[in-house]
Design an enzyme around this catalytic site. Structure first.
Site, short mmCIF file in Angstrom:
data_model
loop_
_atom_site.label_atom_id
_atom_site.label_comp_id
_atom_site.label_asym_id
_atom_site.label_seq_id
_atom_site.Cartn_x
_atom_site.Cartn_y
_atom_site.Cartn_z
N PHE A 136 0.85 -1.19 0.00
CA PHE A 136 0.00 0.00 0.00
C PHE A 136 0.89 1.24 0.00
O PHE A 136 1.72 1.42 0.89
CB PHE A 136 -0.94 0.05 1.22
CG PHE A 136 -1.87 1.23 1.15
CD1 PHE A 136 -3.01 1.19 0.38
CD2 PHE A 136 -1.57 2.41 1.82
CE1 PHE A 136 -3.86 2.30 0.28
CE2 PHE A 136 -2.41 3.52 1.73
CZ PHE A 136 -3.56 3.46 0.96
N ASP A 148 9.24 2.49 1.85
CA ASP A 148 8.07 3.25 2.30
C ASP A 148 7.89 2.96 3.78
O ASP A 148 7.40 1.90 4.18
CB ASP A 148 6.84 2.81 1.49
CG ASP A 148 5.55 3.50 1.94
OD1 ASP A 148 5.56 4.11 3.02
OD2 ASP A 148 4.55 3.39 1.20
N LYS A 157 2.81 9.45 8.43
CA LYS A 157 1.91 9.18 9.56
C LYS A 157 2.41 9.66 10.94
O LYS A 157 1.93 10.65 11.45
CB LYS A 157 1.57 7.69 9.61
CG LYS A 157 0.69 7.28 8.43
CD LYS A 157 0.05 5.94 8.62
CE LYS A 157 -1.08 5.69 7.65
NZ LYS A 157 -0.71 5.09 6.36
C1 LIG Z 1 -0.95 5.29 4.99
C2 LIG Z 1 0.14 4.89 4.08
C3 LIG Z 1 0.42 5.61 2.91
C4 LIG Z 1 -0.44 6.77 2.47
O1 LIG Z 1 -0.37 7.84 3.36
P1 LIG Z 1 -1.45 9.04 3.24
O2 LIG Z 1 -0.96 10.03 4.25
O3 LIG Z 1 -2.79 8.47 3.57
O4 LIG Z 1 -1.39 9.55 1.86
C5 LIG Z 1 1.49 5.21 2.15
N1 LIG Z 1 2.25 4.16 2.49
C6 LIG Z 1 2.01 3.45 3.61
C7 LIG Z 1 2.92 2.31 3.95
C8 LIG Z 1 0.94 3.78 4.43
O5 LIG Z 1 0.69 3.04 5.52
#
Ligand SMILES: *Cc1c(COP(=O)(O)O)cnc(C)c1O
Length: 390
Positions: free
Chosen positions: A127, A214, A243
């Site tokens: 994701f 990520d 986050k």
């Molecule tokens: C939540 C998340 C995203 C997206 O972040 P947003 O602030 O909602 O755009 C991208 N990568 C990972 C691993 C995430 O958990």
């Protein structure tokens, strides 16, 4: 009905205030927060240091522009560089934007090497966000369906599978980068092996690919180190954060190092809000408190304690697949879809989440006490047992 677009199936509860790891709803009922706004509220709610420094900053300066120097963003870039041992930082406002920056950086890097169709390796169950490029990089058809045509330039392999990447290395000359989560959050708390990350680091070095992690969900102390890739003792070329970085104030970051630094030049990328004084003070305070209160160690110990409590409590329950994770990133996989546990848990005064249909996901604030950790176990174990009929 509020005039909100129908993008979320919301639970029938709204909170008016929070204190530490507790949230209070409009009826005055209190909840233990084991989700932290999906790994966002690193310092819990209403943390005195955060309130103090944000209030001061509100009264001083909220936003100027990246057309000028911003002391707070320079200071934060130095702090992030020092804890990550990386070189440069680009600030934005969310995780998907941080990943957009990483994807653009990788493409530009490829073009600078004469590769005209730069391709990025991404993984199944990944994701990376919901913008067009990041949903194309995401490995979940539900996120993509209806938004075709997808952005091209991605090739997908199974998660944590070095053989699949070696095969691509041998036959695809357009690969410029690999993008993956050291621990998949939305994908179900799947932890990549350290061996996988170390072998991938070697392949990236041999092929001149960018090693891009990520860490939007798993970064910022949550797994018992500042960053989850550090468990493998390697250094990435690119890392994205968001986050937990601002403890609730929106901020994202794309870090670059080694051959990935110096790729962006003025005019290549930008963000109006990115790195504004307010967001950077939220992040600086988050990092300061994590360090001063030794919250990284706390995340490691409390995470082990909660996992052990869940394993002991659920031992022998038929329908339990596995309790897993790292630090305060905890997954409980069941053999069946279990989203109704969210509502049952809410009624019991505990905020949790279910991801990948079958995985109960816990992402508590890093300031959680041992007693609160035990409370999570005490509430959740009987709920899960009853749900499984075990
Ligand atoms: C939540 C998340 C995203 C997206 O972040 P947003 O602030 O909602 O755009 C991208 N990568 C990972 C691993 C995430 O958990």
């Amino acid at each position: 009905m509020p005039h909100l677009m129908n993008t979320y199936g919301r639970l029938p509860v709204a909170f008016t205030h929070g204190q530490g790891c507790r949230l209070f709803d409009t009826e005055g009922k209190s909840y233990l927060d084991a989700l932290a706004g999906i790994a966002v509220n690193t310092l819990g709610h209403n943390h005195p240091s955060l309130v103090k420094r944000l209030s001061e900053q509100f009264g001083r300066l909220i936003h100027t522009s990246n057309l000028y120097r911003i002391n707070e963003s320079e200071a934060l870039s130095d702090r992030l560089a020092s804890i990550s041992r990386m070189d440069e930082v680009f600030f934005c406002n969310s995780g998907c934007e941080a990943n957009e920056a990483a994807i653009k950086l990788a493409r530009l890097y490829g073009h600078q090497q004469g590769i005209e169709q730069p391709t990025i390796i991404v993984m199944e169950q990944a994701f990376h966000g919901r913008t067009l490029a990041t949903l194309s990089a995401t490995g979940n058809r539900k996120v993509q369906a209806g938004f075709e045509p997808l952005v091209s330039g991605f090739v997908r392999v199974p998660y944590d599978d070095i053989d699949a990447i070696e095969q691509l290395a041998a036959r695809n000359p357009n690969v410029v980068a690999v993008l993956f989560e050291p621990i998949q959050g939305e994908g179900g708390i799947n932890v990549a092996h350290s061996d996988f990350m170390r072998s991938l680091r070697l392949i990236c070095d041999q092929k001149n690919w960018l090693f891009m992690v990520d860490e939007v969900q798993c970064g910022i102390g949550r797994t018992g180190l500042w960053f989850a890739h550090q468990h493998a003792g390697i250094l990435p070329d690119v890392m994205t954060l968001a986050k937990g970085l601002g403890s609730g104030v929106p901020i994202g970051a794309c870090l670059a190092s080694g051959r990935a630094s110096g790729v962006f030049k003025p005019g290549n990328h930008g963000s109006t809000f990115g790195g504004n004084p307010l967001a950077c003070v939220a992040a600086l305070t988050t990092l300061d408190v994590i360090e001063a209160d030794e919250l990284i160690l706390r995340a490691a110990k409390l995470g082990d304690m909660i996992r052990q409590g869940l394993r002991d409590g659920l031992d022998g329950a038929s329908g339990l697949v596995e309790v897993r994770g790292s630090g305060l990133m905890i997954g409980i996989e069941l053999d069946r879809p279990c989203t109704e546990l969210i509502q049952r848990s809410l009624e019991a005064g505990l905020l949790i989440n279910v991801t990948a249909d079958k995985v109960v996901r816990l992402l508590p604030p890093l300031v959680m006490s041992d007693a609160e950790g035990q409370e999570i176990v005490a509430i959740l174990v009987p709920l899960i047992k009853k749900f499984l009929g075990a």
